[in-house]
Design a protein around this motif. Sequence first.
Motif, PDB file in Angstrom:
ATOM      1  N   ALA A 273       0.835  -1.204   0.000  1.00  0.00           N
ATOM      2  CA  ALA A 273       0.000   0.000   0.000  1.00  0.00           C
ATOM      3  C   ALA A 273       0.869   1.253   0.000  1.00  0.00           C
ATOM      4  N   THR A 274       2.007   1.173   0.644  1.00  0.00           N
ATOM      5  CA  THR A 274       2.940   2.311   0.660  1.00  0.00           C
ATOM      6  C   THR A 274       3.473   2.584  -0.736  1.00  0.00           C
ATOM      7  N   PHE A 275       3.795   1.533  -1.468  1.00  0.00           N
ATOM      8  CA  PHE A 275       4.312   1.730  -2.821  1.00  0.00           C
ATOM      9  C   PHE A 275       3.208   2.098  -3.810  1.00  0.00           C
ATOM     10  N   LEU A 276       1.978   1.646  -3.554  1.00  0.00           N
ATOM     11  CA  LEU A 276       0.865   2.021  -4.423  1.00  0.00           C
ATOM     12  C   LEU A 276       0.481   3.491  -4.264  1.00  0.00           C
ATOM     13  N   PHE A 277       0.544   3.974  -3.036  1.00  0.00           N
ATOM     14  CA  PHE A 277       0.125   5.346  -2.734  1.00  0.00           C
ATOM     15  C   PHE A 277       1.261   6.120  -2.074  1.00  0.00           C
ATOM     16  N   PRO A 278       2.300   6.468  -2.833  1.00  0.00           N
ATOM     17  CA  PRO A 278       3.434   7.186  -2.218  1.00  0.00           C
ATOM     18  C   PRO A 278       3.082   8.602  -1.789  1.00  0.00           C
ATOM     19  N   HIS A 279       1.985   9.146  -2.313  1.00  0.00           N
ATOM     20  CA  HIS A 279       1.574  10.489  -1.916  1.00  0.00           C
ATOM     21  C   HIS A 279       0.805  10.474  -0.596  1.00  0.00           C
ATOM     22  N   ILE A 280       0.443   9.289  -0.100  1.00  0.00           N
ATOM     23  CA  ILE A 280      -0.301   9.164   1.159  1.00  0.00           C
ATOM     24  C   ILE A 280       0.578   8.587   2.272  1.00  0.00           C
ATOM     25  N   PHE A 281       1.441   7.611   1.934  1.00  0.00           N
ATOM     26  CA  PHE A 281       2.234   6.901   2.932  1.00  0.00           C
ATOM     27  C   PHE A 281       3.720   6.988   2.611  1.00  0.00           C
ATOM     28  N   ALA A 282       4.531   6.884   3.667  1.00  0.00           N
ATOM     29  CA  ALA A 282       5.992   6.785   3.531  1.00  0.00           C
ATOM     30  C   ALA A 282       6.424   5.454   4.141  1.00  0.00           C
ATOM     31  N   LEU A 283       7.345   4.786   3.474  1.00  0.00           N
ATOM     32  CA  LEU A 283       7.767   3.461   3.912  1.00  0.00           C
ATOM     33  C   LEU A 283       8.388   3.493   5.300  1.00  0.00           C
ATOM     34  N   ALA A 284       9.145   4.526   5.610  1.00  0.00           N
ATOM     35  CA  ALA A 284       9.802   4.610   6.918  1.00  0.00           C
ATOM     36  C   ALA A 284       8.765   4.636   8.044  1.00  0.00           C
ATOM     37  N   GLY A 285       7.717   5.395   7.884  1.00  0.00           N
ATOM     38  CA  GLY A 285       6.679   5.457   8.911  1.00  0.00           C
ATOM     39  C   GLY A 285       5.955   4.140   9.097  1.00  0.00           C
ATOM     40  N   VAL A 286       5.684   3.451   7.997  1.00  0.00           N
ATOM     41  CA  VAL A 286       4.998   2.153   8.087  1.00  0.00           C
ATOM     42  C   VAL A 286       5.879   1.142   8.814  1.00  0.00           C
ATOM     43  N   LEU A 287       7.152   1.111   8.486  1.00  0.00           N
ATOM     44  CA  LEU A 287       8.059   0.164   9.146  1.00  0.00           C
ATOM     45  C   LEU A 287       8.238   0.495  10.619  1.00  0.00           C
ATOM     46  N   ILE A 288       8.332   1.773  10.948  1.00  0.00           N
ATOM     47  CA  ILE A 288       8.439   2.165  12.358  1.00  0.00           C
ATOM     48  C   ILE A 288       7.189   1.729  13.116  1.00  0.00           C
ATOM     49  N   GLY A 289       6.014   1.948  12.533  1.00  0.00           N
ATOM     50  CA  GLY A 289       4.770   1.535  13.179  1.00  0.00           C
ATOM     51  C   GLY A 289       4.681   0.031  13.380  1.00  0.00           C
ATOM     52  N   LEU A 290       5.108  -0.736  12.373  1.00  0.00           N
ATOM     53  CA  LEU A 290       5.090  -2.197  12.495  1.00  0.00           C
ATOM     54  C   LEU A 290       6.001  -2.672  13.621  1.00  0.00           C
ATOM     55  N   PHE A 291       7.223  -2.164  13.642  1.00  0.00           N
ATOM     56  CA  PHE A 291       8.182  -2.622  14.641  1.00  0.00           C
ATOM     57  C   PHE A 291       7.912  -2.042  16.019  1.00  0.00           C
ATOM     58  N   LEU A 292       7.248  -0.898  16.088  1.00  0.00           N
ATOM     59  CA  LEU A 292       6.922  -0.299  17.379  1.00  0.00           C
ATOM     60  C   LEU A 292       5.980  -1.202  18.170  1.00  0.00           C
TER      61      LEU A 292
END
Length: 122
Positions: A89-108
């Motif tokens: 979803a991050t790669f599909l919608f780069p204007h909405i999501f950033a990969l760094a934030g998604v990974l931080i949220g997952l690992f948090l």
Amino acid sequence: METFALAMRKTFRYSFYILALFAILLVLLPDYQILFQSLLLGVGAGIVNTLVLASKVWIVGQSGDNPAVRPKGTGTMLRMMIAGLAAYATFLFPHIFALAGVLIGLFLIQGLSYLIVYRNLK
């Protein structure tokens, strides 16, 4: 299993507090909208991953008490697919999501669950 159930209850409580904090920060800080949307997606996927893992661990714990209960794995593929879906979803919608934030949220959320379970087992 009571200790594990208590640890999972605390994990989900704190996870939803973190989710609410990021949602409030999304509203209060519109300049960082992409980062907080990414963190919300990552935390949401992390909560689902933790839910899947907790249910599988609960079944394994029940199999120790009742031999008729047969565990069917730890749900690793499902958890990897959930994380992969968040990354996709991050790669599909780069204007909405950033990969760094998604990974931080997952690992948090994973780190939070490991910390709480470790502290409750002492």
